[in-house]
Every structure is written in C-alpha cells, then in structure tokens.
Design a protein around this motif. Structure first.
Motif, PDB file in Angstrom:
ATOM      1  N   SER A 103       0.812  -1.226   0.000  1.00 42.39           N
ATOM      2  CA  SER A 103       0.000   0.000   0.000  1.00 42.39           C
ATOM      3  C   SER A 103       0.839   1.267   0.000  1.00 42.39           C
ATOM      4  O   SER A 103       0.323   2.355  -0.289  1.00 42.39           O
ATOM      5  CB  SER A 103      -0.944   0.014   1.206  1.00 42.39           C
ATOM      6  N   ILE A 104       2.128   1.156   0.349  1.00 40.42           N
ATOM      7  CA  ILE A 104       3.000   2.333   0.298  1.00 40.42           C
ATOM      8  C   ILE A 104       3.010   2.922  -1.104  1.00 40.42           C
ATOM      9  O   ILE A 104       3.114   4.139  -1.290  1.00 40.42           O
ATOM     10  CB  ILE A 104       4.429   1.958   0.747  1.00 40.42           C
ATOM     11  N   ALA A 105       2.872   2.044  -2.111  1.00 41.39           N
ATOM     12  CA  ALA A 105       2.881   2.514  -3.496  1.00 41.39           C
ATOM     13  C   ALA A 105       1.663   3.374  -3.828  1.00 41.39           C
ATOM     14  O   ALA A 105       1.690   4.116  -4.811  1.00 41.39           O
ATOM     15  CB  ALA A 105       2.941   1.323  -4.455  1.00 41.39           C
ATOM     16  N   SER A 212      20.791   8.228  -2.290  1.00 42.63           N
ATOM     17  CA  SER A 212      19.933   8.243  -1.102  1.00 42.63           C
ATOM     18  C   SER A 212      19.310   6.889  -0.821  1.00 42.63           C
ATOM     19  O   SER A 212      19.285   6.417   0.325  1.00 42.63           O
ATOM     20  CB  SER A 212      18.836   9.307  -1.265  1.00 42.63           C
ATOM     21  N   THR A 213      18.803   6.238  -1.871  1.00 36.28           N
ATOM     22  CA  THR A 213      18.146   4.948  -1.662  1.00 36.28           C
ATOM     23  C   THR A 213      19.146   3.863  -1.313  1.00 36.28           C
ATOM     24  O   THR A 213      18.850   2.958  -0.534  1.00 36.28           O
ATOM     25  CB  THR A 213      17.355   4.553  -2.917  1.00 36.28           C
ATOM     26  N   LEU A 214      20.355   3.944  -1.880  1.00 38.46           N
ATOM     27  CA  LEU A 214      21.373   2.957  -1.533  1.00 38.46           C
ATOM     28  C   LEU A 214      21.727   3.050  -0.050  1.00 38.46           C
ATOM     29  O   LEU A 214      22.001   2.040   0.592  1.00 38.46           O
ATOM     30  CB  LEU A 214      22.621   3.179  -2.399  1.00 38.46           C
ATOM     31  N   VAL A 215      21.717   4.250   0.501  1.00 37.44           N
ATOM     32  CA  VAL A 215      21.974   4.422   1.932  1.00 37.44           C
ATOM     33  C   VAL A 215      20.873   3.747   2.746  1.00 37.44           C
ATOM     34  O   VAL A 215      21.135   3.045   3.726  1.00 37.44           O
ATOM     35  CB  VAL A 215      22.079   5.916   2.290  1.00 37.44           C
ATOM     36  N   VAL A 224      14.937  -3.702   9.260  1.00 41.20           N
ATOM     37  CA  VAL A 224      14.098  -3.183   8.185  1.00 41.20           C
ATOM     38  C   VAL A 224      12.724  -2.768   8.703  1.00 41.20           C
ATOM     39  O   VAL A 224      12.148  -1.784   8.247  1.00 41.20           O
ATOM     40  CB  VAL A 224      13.970  -4.224   7.056  1.00 41.20           C
ATOM     41  N   ARG A 225      12.215  -3.479   9.703  1.00 40.11           N
ATOM     42  CA  ARG A 225      10.874  -3.139  10.197  1.00 40.11           C
ATOM     43  C   ARG A 225      10.889  -1.795  10.923  1.00 40.11           C
ATOM     44  O   ARG A 225       9.946  -1.019  10.807  1.00 40.11           O
ATOM     45  CB  ARG A 225      10.372  -4.255  11.118  1.00 40.11           C
ATOM     46  N   LYS A 226      11.957  -1.512  11.650  1.00 42.83           N
ATOM     47  CA  LYS A 226      12.055  -0.208  12.309  1.00 42.83           C
ATOM     48  C   LYS A 226      12.154   0.909  11.278  1.00 42.83           C
ATOM     49  O   LYS A 226      11.552   1.975  11.435  1.00 42.83           O
ATOM     50  CB  LYS A 226      13.268  -0.194  13.232  1.00 42.83           C
ATOM     51  N   LEU A 227      12.923   0.659  10.232  1.00 38.18           N
ATOM     52  CA  LEU A 227      13.070   1.668   9.188  1.00 38.18           C
ATOM     53  C   LEU A 227      11.743   1.929   8.494  1.00 38.18           C
ATOM     54  O   LEU A 227      11.350   3.084   8.269  1.00 38.18           O
ATOM     55  CB  LEU A 227      14.123   1.195   8.173  1.00 38.18           C
ATOM     56  N   GLU A 228      11.018   0.858   8.155  1.00 39.04           N
ATOM     57  CA  GLU A 228       9.737   1.022   7.477  1.00 39.04           C
ATOM     58  C   GLU A 228       8.706   1.683   8.401  1.00 39.04           C
ATOM     59  O   GLU A 228       7.874   2.466   7.940  1.00 39.04           O
ATOM     60  CB  GLU A 228       9.231  -0.338   6.993  1.00 39.04           C
ATOM     61  N   ALA A 382      10.359  10.961   2.581  1.00 38.36           N
ATOM     62  CA  ALA A 382      10.080   9.644   3.154  1.00 38.36           C
ATOM     63  C   ALA A 382       9.199   8.812   2.238  1.00 38.36           C
ATOM     64  O   ALA A 382       9.418   7.609   2.066  1.00 38.36           O
ATOM     65  CB  ALA A 382       9.417   9.804   4.516  1.00 38.36           C
ATOM     66  N   SER A 383       8.204   9.452   1.642  1.00 39.61           N
ATOM     67  CA  SER A 383       7.310   8.739   0.730  1.00 39.61           C
ATOM     68  C   SER A 383       8.079   8.187  -0.467  1.00 39.61           C
ATOM     69  O   SER A 383       7.898   7.028  -0.864  1.00 39.61           O
ATOM     70  CB  SER A 383       6.202   9.683   0.258  1.00 39.61           C
ATOM     71  N   GLY A 384       8.951   9.009  -1.039  1.00 35.02           N
ATOM     72  CA  GLY A 384       9.722   8.563  -2.193  1.00 35.02           C
ATOM     73  C   GLY A 384      10.656   7.428  -1.870  1.00 35.02           C
ATOM     74  O   GLY A 384      10.760   6.451  -2.626  1.00 35.02           O
ATOM     75  N   GLN A 385      11.322   7.505  -0.716  1.00 34.64           N
ATOM     76  CA  GLN A 385      12.281   6.470  -0.360  1.00 34.64           C
ATOM     77  C   GLN A 385      11.590   5.154  -0.011  1.00 34.64           C
ATOM     78  O   GLN A 385      12.057   4.079  -0.392  1.00 34.64           O
ATOM     79  CB  GLN A 385      13.140   6.940   0.819  1.00 34.64           C
ATOM     80  N   SER A 386      10.490   5.219   0.715  1.00 29.59           N
ATOM     81  CA  SER A 386       9.781   3.982   1.064  1.00 29.59           C
ATOM     82  C   SER A 386       9.224   3.299  -0.175  1.00 29.59           C
ATOM     83  O   SER A 386       9.273   2.072  -0.300  1.00 29.59           O
ATOM     84  CB  SER A 386       8.652   4.291   2.051  1.00 29.59           C
ATOM     85  N   SER A 387       8.710   4.078  -1.122  1.00 34.35           N
ATOM     86  CA  SER A 387       8.192   3.499  -2.358  1.00 34.35           C
ATOM     87  C   SER A 387       9.309   2.887  -3.191  1.00 34.35           C
ATOM     88  O   SER A 387       9.105   1.880  -3.872  1.00 34.35           O
ATOM     89  CB  SER A 387       7.461   4.570  -3.170  1.00 34.35           C
ATOM     90  N   THR A 388      10.493   3.481  -3.130  1.00 33.28           N
ATOM     91  CA  THR A 388      11.617   2.937  -3.882  1.00 33.28           C
ATOM     92  C   THR A 388      12.041   1.591  -3.329  1.00 33.28           C
ATOM     93  O   THR A 388      12.449   0.698  -4.083  1.00 33.28           O
ATOM     94  CB  THR A 388      12.796   3.927  -3.847  1.00 33.28           C
ATOM     95  N   ILE A 389      11.971   1.424  -2.013  1.00 35.78           N
ATOM     96  CA  ILE A 389      12.322   0.140  -1.414  1.00 35.78           C
ATOM     97  C   ILE A 389      11.377  -0.957  -1.906  1.00 35.78           C
ATOM     98  O   ILE A 389      11.801  -2.057  -2.267  1.00 35.78           O
ATOM     99  CB  ILE A 389      12.295   0.244   0.125  1.00 35.78           C
TER     100      ILE A 389
END
Length: 588
Positions: A103-105, A212-215, A224-228, A382-389
C-alpha cells in the motif's frame, strides 16, 4: 502416495544429517521407491479415525520446473512468522505486513502529484476514479495474494512456466519498464524534497537520488521493520496534516459526494489525468510484489488454513487500501477547495495553474504555518524512499521469476535507479520543475497502459482449475475482475486512439510527415491490441507443480481436525525481502 511423500519430505527437512541429496527431484524418486513398504507401516500406526478431508490439499513447490531456486525451508529462524494451525482472529496479526508494504505505493509522490493536479484543475470531479481504482485494487491485490498462498509460486514464476520463451521475455521487459516508470516519480519527488529542504537545484537532486536509496538499503540490515515504521510514521504525519487541513478548507460535502459517486470527464485533459490516477493507484509491479511477499509466511496447508490465509490477506489489504483511499481523497479535496476558493491570494492562484509537488506546500499553511514547506518536504522524501524500497523488492522478484536470476539488492536498485534518472535528468534540465512534474503524469500513464500485461495473466491463472484447484475464482469474482480489466483496457485504448487522432489532425506538420507518423502510430496500437488479444485468447497449458492429496489419499489430521501439514516459507523470497546482518558464525 501423496500423504507418504509429504511426510517423507518433512522428515528430510527436519534431519540435517539426511540432507545429502543433489536436488529435490532425487528425494522424490527415493521416496517413491520406498512408498510400498511405508504404506504397510502407516496403515498399522494410524487409526482410521485420524483421517479427514476429501478435498485436494496443496503443498508449496520450489517455484520452477528444474528446482533450481533455493529450496523451501523449515522454521530454522526463531523470528520466522509461523501461523498457528487453529481458528482464531488473532491469526490476523501473523498475516499483517505484505498488504501494508504494497500500500506504500498508493501514497507515493506519483499519487500526490496526480491528486494535486486533479484537484486544482477539476476540483472534485475525478474523485470517482479514486473510488473505482481503490475497489479494483482491493480485488486485484487479493487475487495476487491468493495465487501465491495457494500455489506456492508468485506471478512472475507462473508466467515463466506458462508462456513460451519470447512472450515470457517480452512480459519481463514490460514489467521492468513498469518498475522504471514507477521509480521516476520517486526520483523527481525526492529531488523536489531536497530542493525545498536545502535549495538544491532539481537536476542536482535527481543525481543525488541515486545515492539516497542505496543508503537506506544499507541501513535495512540494522532492522528493516524499524526503518519502514519510521518511514510510514512520516508519511502518516503528512496525511494527518491534510486531514486537519480539510477542516480549514471546508470542501462542500455535497460536491465531494457527487464527485465520488457520479462519473464525469469534462475538459480536454480530464481523460489523460484520469488514466494517470488509475495508473498511480493500480500498478503492475504491485501484482508481482504482493504474490511474492505472501510466500514469506509459514501457513497450515489444510483447507481451513489456506482459506483463512486468503481471507486475512484480503482483510489486511482492505484496511491498508482504506487508509490510502482516505489520504488520496483528502489531498484532492484540499487541492480542489483551496485552488477554487474565492479568497485565494494572487500568488497561490498562480501556483494552482501549474501545481506540482515543488509548489504544493502552500496548501498546508493553515495547519503548519511557516513550517509547511519543510515538513511537506520531509514527508515527500520519506514517501519517495519507502516506495523505492518496495520497487526494489518488486524488481528482485520479477527478475528471479521471469529469468531465474537474482542480484544483490544494491545492484538491482542501482540499475533501476540509473534507468529512471536518465529521463528525469533530461526533463529537469530542459523543462525545470514544471517539466519534471509533467513527467510524473506521463510515467503514471505508462503504468496504466502496461497494467493489462500483468493483470490478464493474473486473472487467467487465478481462474484456472489446474493451477488453483478448489480455490479457483468463483464465477462472480471472475466476472467482476474481467469487467474491471476490460474497463481499464477500454479507457487506455480510447485515450490512445483519441489523442493520436487529435495530434494528427491539429498538428502543424507536412502531409508526408503526418502520413508516416499515422502509419507508425496505428501499427503500434495494433501491436498493443495484438499483445492483449494473445494473453486473453491463449489457453493455460501448464498445470501447477503441486503435490495433491485427494479423497483416496486423505490428509492426516490432529485431534482438532486440522491438518498438520504446513506450507514451508520460500527461503529465496524471505532473503530478498528482509536482508539480515551476517553474524560471525556465518563467516566460519
């Protein structure tokens, strides 16, 4: 025979000292050769009252014809999510995760851009597109989850097993293009966020998105769950701001309800923007992603266990999509109310004429004041980075499924991001902020045009008895999904044809150039229609490689009547989804 093979396979998975077979096929051959002697032993040790179930049960396969993927594994990881084999609503928590990740997408920068423009240009008239797209997304995403749960293989793997090599390669190319098209809004949205935060030019911000996304991917190994959760918290913060802004903007409730339930497309650009909204809500790569993410759970393989998994995944997806639906509706309503207000300032009115993500922070001034630009930029980042993941995960599954090829997450992300940066950089240099905003709309339209090439295989596979067994789509579900798919394809074809004819008739070109362009355009449309017709008309030929337990070979049940056979999680799926830090023991 099926029951004995299953018990033998489970015994082999639990005893490391017996893991000396070259592959699973050798193990199955060995089990078959010993089946006769095992049959007599089983008849003496299992009472007749222990048998139950007359419907086929399915065991997850390894995912391809040659068993070359990583094998299915047992619960060797204490953190592995295991669903208890009992009836309880608490099992829903074990299934939580895949739907929210998908749903992040639906609240990525592409959605924000299309929502803002639709509200600024057409007020509430296109809200019905969000409602229809959300309902369609719920049905379609549920089918994708069902496909993975029942068959043990995700959509890309089914495509590789079902279609000949050339069509399979074309579908893979289209899926990769869709992932790149989805990544373009993330690139531009991140560049806009960096511009608002640090006054960095948009074109330089586009280049910085490659790092940025590679970081973030590197930080995943620390949790990963804390990051998300942190990313979701930031996105929900901006959503809450839009909800509060609704109280200040005070959109007319009757007009909002009319926009939600009365379909209308007024104006020359309404059809194109509607397609962009549709493409931003129902994305092709999400179908591949959702069907793969559900394979990371260890679920009971009883009839009840599989049906419960399908039901809970649908509930989870429904809750996540309701949240995304409310966010999109609030963004459109705020944009429509503010930009069409009679008390709007001259500067804000000018921004509304060409509204994009880089100018949208003024919509939140009533709530955030002078901090509106900074906080909107942080949430956009944040929206852009989470969607990229999520796009990186989808790219991994697509490549593994179609080509049986896996890359390191950083390398996979680097390739996708490089392809997305090139057009974004060119447009940012030539067209600036306005051109970059228009590129987001074009990318969303590409997603809508490509949707049939992921949706049609999904509908055909889930409607196939040879693949889904007793869990095949009902007649009503099949009818509803094919109507949804037909409407999406009809809208796309209508827009392509009408736009192309308008370009030919009103373009200032020489006659020879117009004729040549017309021939190329109609040939392209013919190829597009031929591809759709091929997928629709082709009959499924490959049966899913599953071990079935029939009424002649009933499943053995425990005292509560539930089967004790579990669908083991896919190691290759889990490792791609949740990369872990390597311990010192792993290096020894």
């Amino acid at each position: 025979m099926g029951r004995l093979l299953i018990f033998k396979l489970q015994a082999e998975d639990r005893e490391p000292e017996k893991r000396h077979y070259k592959d699973r096929s050798e193990l199955i051959i060995k089990c078959a050769s010993e089946s006769e002697s095992l049959t007599n032993h089983t008849k003496n040790s299992v009472s007749s009252s222990a048998f139950c179930g007359t419907e086929p049960q399915f065991i997850a396969s390894t995912g391809n014809r040659s068993f070359s993927n990583a094998p299915l594994i047992g619960n060797s990881d204490p953190q592995q999510i295991v669903v208890p084999d009992k009836k309880s609503w608490k099992n829903l928590f074990a299934y939580m995760g895949p739907g929210f990740l998908v749903s992040i997408a639906y609240i990525d920068p592409g959605n924000f851009e299309t929502d803002l423009q639709s509200g600024a240009q057409y007020k509430y008239e296109l809200l019905w597109i969000i409602l229809v797209a959300s309902c369609a997304a719920l049905v379609i995403q549920s089918l994708a989850a069902n496909l993975g749960v029942v068959t043990g293989k995700h959509l890309a793997e089914h495509c590789r097993n079902e279609y000949p090599r050339i069509p399979n390669f074309i579908l893979w190319v289209l899926a990769e293009i869709a992932i790149v098209a989805c990544d373009i809004p993330e690139v531009i949205g991140t560049a806009f966020a960096l511009n608002m935060l640090f006054k960095i030019p948009v074109w330089i911000g586009v280049l910085l998105t490659g790092l940025s996304t590679l970081v973030l991917l590197a930080l995943q190994q620390y949790g990963v769950r804390k990051l998300e959760f942190f990313i979701a918290f930031l996105v929900c913060t901006i959503a809450g701001c839009f909800f509060v802004e609704l109280g200040y903007a005070k959109p007319d409730a009757k007009e909002v309800l009319k926009g939600l339930f009365v379909p209308q497309l007024k104006g020359n650009g309404a059809a194109g923007l509607a397609i962009s909204l549709l493409g931003a809500m129902v994305m092709p790569h999400n179908l591949f992603l959702h069907s793969a993410l559900v394979l990371s759970r260890k679920i009971p393989r009883s009839v009840h266990g599989i049906k419960e998994a399908c039901r809970f995944y649908m509930i989870e997806s429904g809750f996540a999509l309701v949240v995304a639906f409310l966010i999109n509706v609030s963004v459109i309503s705020v944009s429509g109310a503010v930009c069409n207000s009679q008390n709007i300032s001259a500067q804000d009115q000018e921004n509304c004429k060409d509204l994009d993500l880089n100018k949208a922070s003024f919509l939140l001034k009533n709530v955030l004041g002078s901090w509106s630009s900074k906080l909107f930029a942080v949430a956009l980042l944040a929206s852009g980075q989470s969607s990229t993941i999520t796009g990186t995960y989808a790219g991994q599954y697509v490549m593994q499924g179609f080509l049986d090829l896996r890359l390191e997450p950083w390398l996979r992300n680097f390739l996708t991001r490089s392809l997305a940066i090139v057009p974004s950089l060119i447009v940012a240099l030539i067209g600036g902020s306005s051109g970059a905003g228009k590129l987001i709309i074009i990318a969303s339209m590409i997603l809508s045009f490509e949707l049939p090439f992921a949706l049609i295989p999904l509908l055909k596979f889930t409607s196939s008895k040879t693949k889904m067994g007793i869990y095949v789509n009902s007649t009503m579900i099949s009818a509803v999904t094919w109507v949804i798919g037909s409407l999406i394809m009809a809208i796309n074809i209508y827009y392509l044809a009408s736009s192309f004819i308008q370009i030919l008739l009103h373009g200032h070109r020489k006659l020879v150039a117009s004729i040549f362009l017309g021939i190329l355009g109609f040939l392209g449309m013919a190829v597009y229609l031929a591809g759709i017709a091929y997928l629709v008309c082709r009959r499924n030929k490959e049966a899913t490689n599953l071990v079935a337990l029939t009424s002649e070979n009933p499943n053995i049940c425990n005292e509560s009547g539930n089967a004790e056979v579990y669908g083991l999680p896919r190691e290759d799926i889990a490792s791609m989804q949740l990369p872990q830090r390597r311990s010192n023991a792993d290096d020894l």
